[in-house]
Design a protein around this motif. Structure first.
Motif, PDB file in Angstrom:
ATOM      1  N   LEU A 101      36.264  22.070  51.460  1.00 55.34           N
ATOM      2  CA  LEU A 101      34.956  21.844  50.413  1.00 55.34           C
ATOM      3  C   LEU A 101      34.685  20.683  50.462  1.00 55.34           C
ATOM      4  CD1 LEU A 101      35.015  25.243  48.993  1.00 55.34           C
ATOM      5  CD2 LEU A 101      34.719  25.169  51.034  1.00 55.34           C
ATOM      6  N   LEU A 102      33.549  19.998  51.271  1.00 49.43           N
ATOM      7  CA  LEU A 102      32.315  19.198  50.634  1.00 49.43           C
ATOM      8  C   LEU A 102      31.442  19.478  49.549  1.00 49.43           C
ATOM      9  CD1 LEU A 102      32.160  16.380  51.408  1.00 49.43           C
ATOM     10  CD2 LEU A 102      30.596  16.670  52.969  1.00 49.43           C
ATOM     11  N   MET A 103      31.187  19.336  48.212  1.00 45.75           N
ATOM     12  CA  MET A 103      30.029  19.209  47.857  1.00 45.75           C
ATOM     13  C   MET A 103      29.575  18.207  47.183  1.00 45.75           C
ATOM     14  SD  MET A 103      32.379  22.150  45.751  1.00 45.75           S
ATOM     15  CE  MET A 103      33.779  21.055  44.985  1.00 45.75           C
ATOM     16  N   SER A 104      28.309  18.669  46.942  1.00 47.68           N
ATOM     17  CA  SER A 104      27.382  17.833  45.827  1.00 47.68           C
ATOM     18  C   SER A 104      27.307  17.956  43.976  1.00 47.68           C
ATOM     19  CB  SER A 104      25.992  17.451  46.907  1.00 47.68           C
ATOM     20  OG  SER A 104      26.832  16.621  47.949  1.00 47.68           O
ATOM     21  N   LEU A 105      27.135  17.375  43.271  1.00 43.29           N
ATOM     22  CA  LEU A 105      26.864  17.483  42.110  1.00 43.29           C
ATOM     23  C   LEU A 105      25.674  16.720  41.373  1.00 43.29           C
ATOM     24  CD1 LEU A 105      29.770  18.440  42.585  1.00 43.29           C
ATOM     25  CD2 LEU A 105      30.053  18.652  40.060  1.00 43.29           C
ATOM     26  N   GLY A 106      23.896  16.707  42.519  1.00 46.14           N
ATOM     27  CA  GLY A 106      23.480  15.973  41.849  1.00 46.14           C
ATOM     28  C   GLY A 106      23.373  14.576  42.396  1.00 46.14           C
ATOM     29  N   GLY A 107      24.422  14.138  42.527  1.00 41.72           N
ATOM     30  CA  GLY A 107      24.861  12.446  42.501  1.00 41.72           C
ATOM     31  C   GLY A 107      25.623  12.029  41.191  1.00 41.72           C
ATOM     32  N   ARG A 108      26.234  13.356  40.639  1.00 39.32           N
ATOM     33  CA  ARG A 108      27.401  12.711  39.211  1.00 39.32           C
ATOM     34  C   ARG A 108      28.531  12.982  40.032  1.00 39.32           C
ATOM     35  NH1 ARG A 108      26.141  16.705  35.416  1.00 39.32           N
ATOM     36  NH2 ARG A 108      27.581  15.467  34.064  1.00 39.32           N
ATOM     37  N   GLU A 109      29.319  12.569  41.602  1.00 39.97           N
ATOM     38  CA  GLU A 109      30.115  13.114  41.935  1.00 39.97           C
ATOM     39  C   GLU A 109      31.240  12.596  41.608  1.00 39.97           C
ATOM     40  OE1 GLU A 109      26.859  14.179  44.370  1.00 39.97           O
ATOM     41  OE2 GLU A 109      27.457  12.641  43.755  1.00 39.97           O
ATOM     42  N   ARG A 110      31.142  10.990  41.961  1.00 41.98           N
ATOM     43  CA  ARG A 110      32.425  10.148  41.412  1.00 41.98           C
ATOM     44  C   ARG A 110      32.617  10.911  39.538  1.00 41.98           C
ATOM     45  NH1 ARG A 110      34.564   7.382  45.138  1.00 41.98           N
ATOM     46  NH2 ARG A 110      32.287   6.353  46.745  1.00 41.98           N
ATOM     47  N   GLU A 111      31.503  10.383  38.591  1.00 37.06           N
ATOM     48  CA  GLU A 111      31.732  11.433  37.194  1.00 37.06           C
ATOM     49  C   GLU A 111      32.663  12.461  37.164  1.00 37.06           C
ATOM     50  OE1 GLU A 111      28.231  11.424  34.733  1.00 37.06           O
ATOM     51  OE2 GLU A 111      26.754  10.245  36.010  1.00 37.06           O
ATOM     52  N   ALA A 112      32.543  13.537  38.072  1.00 38.35           N
ATOM     53  CA  ALA A 112      33.238  14.345  38.217  1.00 38.35           C
ATOM     54  C   ALA A 112      34.847  14.588  38.419  1.00 38.35           C
ATOM     55  CB  ALA A 112      32.604  15.367  39.335  1.00 38.35           C
ATOM     56  N   GLN A 113      34.363  13.380  39.103  1.00 40.26           N
ATOM     57  CA  GLN A 113      36.430  12.991  39.900  1.00 40.26           C
ATOM     58  C   GLN A 113      36.870  11.966  38.848  1.00 40.26           C
ATOM     59  OE1 GLN A 113      36.700   9.954  42.888  1.00 40.26           O
ATOM     60  NE2 GLN A 113      38.658   9.663  43.171  1.00 40.26           N
ATOM     61  N   LEU A 114      36.158  11.397  38.199  1.00 37.61           N
ATOM     62  CA  LEU A 114      36.545  11.220  37.004  1.00 37.61           C
ATOM     63  C   LEU A 114      37.107  12.463  35.587  1.00 37.61           C
ATOM     64  CD1 LEU A 114      34.560   8.192  36.072  1.00 37.61           C
ATOM     65  CD2 LEU A 114      37.236   8.213  36.704  1.00 37.61           C
ATOM     66  N   HIS A 115      36.141  13.466  35.724  1.00 34.23           N
ATOM     67  CA  HIS A 115      36.240  14.737  35.043  1.00 34.23           C
ATOM     68  C   HIS A 115      37.204  15.227  34.864  1.00 34.23           C
ATOM     69  CE1 HIS A 115      35.259  18.088  31.632  1.00 34.23           C
ATOM     70  NE2 HIS A 115      35.194  18.931  33.533  1.00 34.23           N
ATOM     71  N   LEU A 116      37.852  15.405  36.104  1.00 43.51           N
ATOM     72  CA  LEU A 116      38.640  16.250  36.848  1.00 43.51           C
ATOM     73  C   LEU A 116      39.872  15.374  36.593  1.00 43.51           C
ATOM     74  CD1 LEU A 116      37.022  17.852  40.079  1.00 43.51           C
ATOM     75  CD2 LEU A 116      38.056  18.848  37.950  1.00 43.51           C
ATOM     76  N   ALA A 117      40.074  14.532  36.935  1.00 45.28           N
ATOM     77  CA  ALA A 117      41.752  13.513  37.166  1.00 45.28           C
ATOM     78  C   ALA A 117      41.818  13.828  35.441  1.00 45.28           C
ATOM     79  CB  ALA A 117      41.532  12.400  36.635  1.00 45.28           C
ATOM     80  N   GLU A 118      40.962  13.788  34.652  1.00 40.95           N
ATOM     81  CA  GLU A 118      40.908  13.878  32.857  1.00 40.95           C
ATOM     82  C   GLU A 118      42.465  14.931  33.255  1.00 40.95           C
ATOM     83  OE1 GLU A 118      37.805  12.949  31.034  1.00 40.95           O
ATOM     84  OE2 GLU A 118      38.047  10.903  31.270  1.00 40.95           O
ATOM     85  N   GLN A 119      41.730  16.127  33.840  1.00 40.43           N
ATOM     86  CA  GLN A 119      42.157  17.855  32.921  1.00 40.43           C
ATOM     87  C   GLN A 119      43.255  17.579  34.336  1.00 40.43           C
ATOM     88  OE1 GLN A 119      40.280  18.924  31.196  1.00 40.43           O
ATOM     89  NE2 GLN A 119      39.488  17.517  31.248  1.00 40.43           N
ATOM     90  N   ASN A 120      43.966  16.348  34.577  1.00 36.44           N
ATOM     91  CA  ASN A 120      45.356  16.728  35.167  1.00 36.44           C
ATOM     92  C   ASN A 120      44.857  17.620  37.260  1.00 36.44           C
ATOM     93  OD1 ASN A 120      47.493  15.525  36.084  1.00 36.44           O
ATOM     94  ND2 ASN A 120      48.840  16.590  35.106  1.00 36.44           N
ATOM     95  N   VAL A 121      43.268  16.845  37.407  1.00 31.77           N
ATOM     96  CA  VAL A 121      43.222  17.422  38.708  1.00 31.77           C
ATOM     97  C   VAL A 121      42.800  16.778  39.395  1.00 31.77           C
ATOM     98  CG1 VAL A 121      41.860  19.665  39.917  1.00 31.77           C
ATOM     99  CG2 VAL A 121      42.883  20.372  37.529  1.00 31.77           C
ATOM    100  N   VAL A 122      43.322  16.643  40.973  1.00 29.04           N
ATOM    101  CA  VAL A 122      42.751  15.364  41.966  1.00 29.04           C
ATOM    102  C   VAL A 122      41.816  16.093  42.490  1.00 29.04           C
ATOM    103  CG1 VAL A 122      43.921  13.946  43.826  1.00 29.04           C
ATOM    104  CG2 VAL A 122      44.908  14.065  41.719  1.00 29.04           C
ATOM    105  N   ALA A 123      40.764  16.025  42.594  1.00 31.25           N
ATOM    106  CA  ALA A 123      39.680  15.738  43.960  1.00 31.25           C
ATOM    107  C   ALA A 123      38.857  14.796  44.366  1.00 31.25           C
ATOM    108  CB  ALA A 123      38.730  17.503  43.507  1.00 31.25           C
ATOM    109  N   PRO A 124      39.034  14.106  45.210  1.00 29.16           N
ATOM    110  CA  PRO A 124      37.963  12.861  45.150  1.00 29.16           C
ATOM    111  C   PRO A 124      37.105  12.555  45.477  1.00 29.16           C
ATOM    112  CG  PRO A 124      39.555  13.140  47.411  1.00 29.16           C
ATOM    113  CD  PRO A 124      39.948  14.409  45.642  1.00 29.16           C
TER     114      PRO A 124
END
Length: 393
Positions: free
Chosen positions: A326-349
């Motif tokens: 799945l390719l997803m957009s989050l209102g221009g906050r995609e990089r922030e979402a990647q970092l947030h998920l990484a803090e939860q030990n979830v890798v989604a670039p």
């Protein structure tokens, strides 16, 4: 038959760290049997290929095993299996081999759905030959190729398309495009890098003249593989060293082969064949059973993921026939979402993932978050991703 996901995951040392990996489209995690095969080949007696000493025979066996495994995976003769450092390298190589016979005014067709590795080599080769580049567009309503824009003519020499988009997951109708391409007297080059990670490959059934894939996308080491009919390969004359082999497929493999990578790539095919071998039989039959079961497993998890996504997420992947990516957009906050998920030990670039034409065609100006499922993904991984996205939103 349902696969035993817990038993499957036990073969992956990297999963013991508790990370949920959704970056499979960029490269999967490695099961221990693949790593063991690489190490065993490197630490056994090993020389250049030959038949005299045990070390020479070990090298010879690594090559033969690799060709046999990928003949089974791709459903091509073993003489039609070419090793390369990567799918990108193989495509650049074959663009040069094929362009030797192109003339000014010939036409080459590329797609806006493709990874740039199946676009730029052909454009650059066409420019050098004086050939004209034509495009197949994306229909944004269905997120698939617009076949009404397929620009074939008597001047078409080659069509290059993907079997599955590495960002949208879209699986275009390759067989239909192959038939149209061949009716025009042209060749079809198929990028199957993303496709081979999720579907059983049958090169003749797809109608591909050339099919390229990357073992590291389906649990193997970093390298590339091209499958084609040996008779077609015989018609191509690559630039090569005088004393190097002129037999097919060796004439396309430059320098000494990485025997340990070949052994690892072979082990990846055997691992896939053993995930759900069913009643057993040939390796091709076991691969068929296993990949059918994996397809069902990944489809179930994709449905779970799609149903759990919140309204703040815009999902661009919506083709009727697609992989669990799945390719997803989050209102221009995609990089922030990647970092947030990484803090939860979830890798989604987040990024554009070399899908330059896709992003331009769909006017995606920001990076997008790509979530890809793999054989070792389980329901808990999906729930952790959904929880992370919900907390971020």
């Amino acid at each position: 038959m349902a696969i035993d996901v817990d038993a499957l995951r036990a073969h992956f040392p990297s999963l013991a760290h508790g990370t949920a990996f959704f970056d499979g489209p960029a490269g999967t995690q490695t099961p221990r049997p693949v790593a063991d095969a690489i190490a065993a080949t490197m630490t056994a007696p090993l020389s250049n290929r030959g038949k005299v000493s045990p070390s020479e025979r070990n090298a010879e066996n690594a090559v033969a095993g690799f060709r046999s495994a990928y003949a089974d995976l791709l459903n091509v003769p073993s003489e039609g299996v070419v090793h390369g450092r990567s799918a990108t390298q193989l495509t650049y190589d074959f663009s040069r081999h094929l362009a030797k016979n192109w003339r000014e005014g010939d036409e080459i067709v590329v797609s806006r759905l493709d990874h740039d590795a199946n676009v730029r080599p052909w454009i650059q080769a066409a420019e050098r030959a004086g050939a004209v580049v034509r495009w197949i567009d994306i229909d944004p309503e269905i997120m698939d190729l617009d076949l009404d824009s397929l620009p074939l003519s008597g001047k078409t020499r080659l069509v290059a398309i993907t079997a599955a988009s590495n960002v949208l997951g879209t699986k275009p109708p390759v067989r239909r495009i192959a038939d149209l391409t061949h009716d025009a007297g042209a060749l079809l080059y198929v990028d199957g890098v993303h496709y081979a990670a999720h579907d059983l490959v049958d090169v003749p059934a797809l109608g591909a003249d050339f099919f390229v894939c990357s073992p590291y996308k389906f649990l193997g080491p970093h390298c590339g593989v091209l499958g084609a009919a040996p008779e077609l390969l015989e018609t191509l004359e690559p630039d090569k060293l005088v004393p190097s082999p002129d037999t097919v497929p060796e004439r396309f493999e430059f320098g000494t082969l990485p025997y340990e990578m070949l052994a690892g790539a072979t082990a990846a095919v055997d691992f896939l064949a053993g995930i759900d071998p069913g009643a057993g039989g040939s390796r091709r039959e076991r691969l068929t059973n296993s990949l059918n079961s994996l397809h069902s497993h990944e489809f179930e998890l994709r449905s779970r993921l799609e149903k759990g996504l919140g309204g703040e997420v815009v999902v661009h992947s919506k083709a009727a026939d697609r992989t669990p990516t799945l390719l997803m957009s989050l209102g221009g906050r995609e990089r922030e979402a990647q970092l947030h998920l990484a803090e939860q030990n979830v890798v989604a670039p987040a990024g554009s993932f070399y899908a330059y034409e896709v992003f331009a065609a769909l006017k995606l100006n920001d990076p997008a978050l790509r979530v890809g499922l793999a054989p070792y993904t389980n329901a808990e991984d999906v729930d952790r991703l959904l929880e992370g996205l919900s907390a971020f939103g």
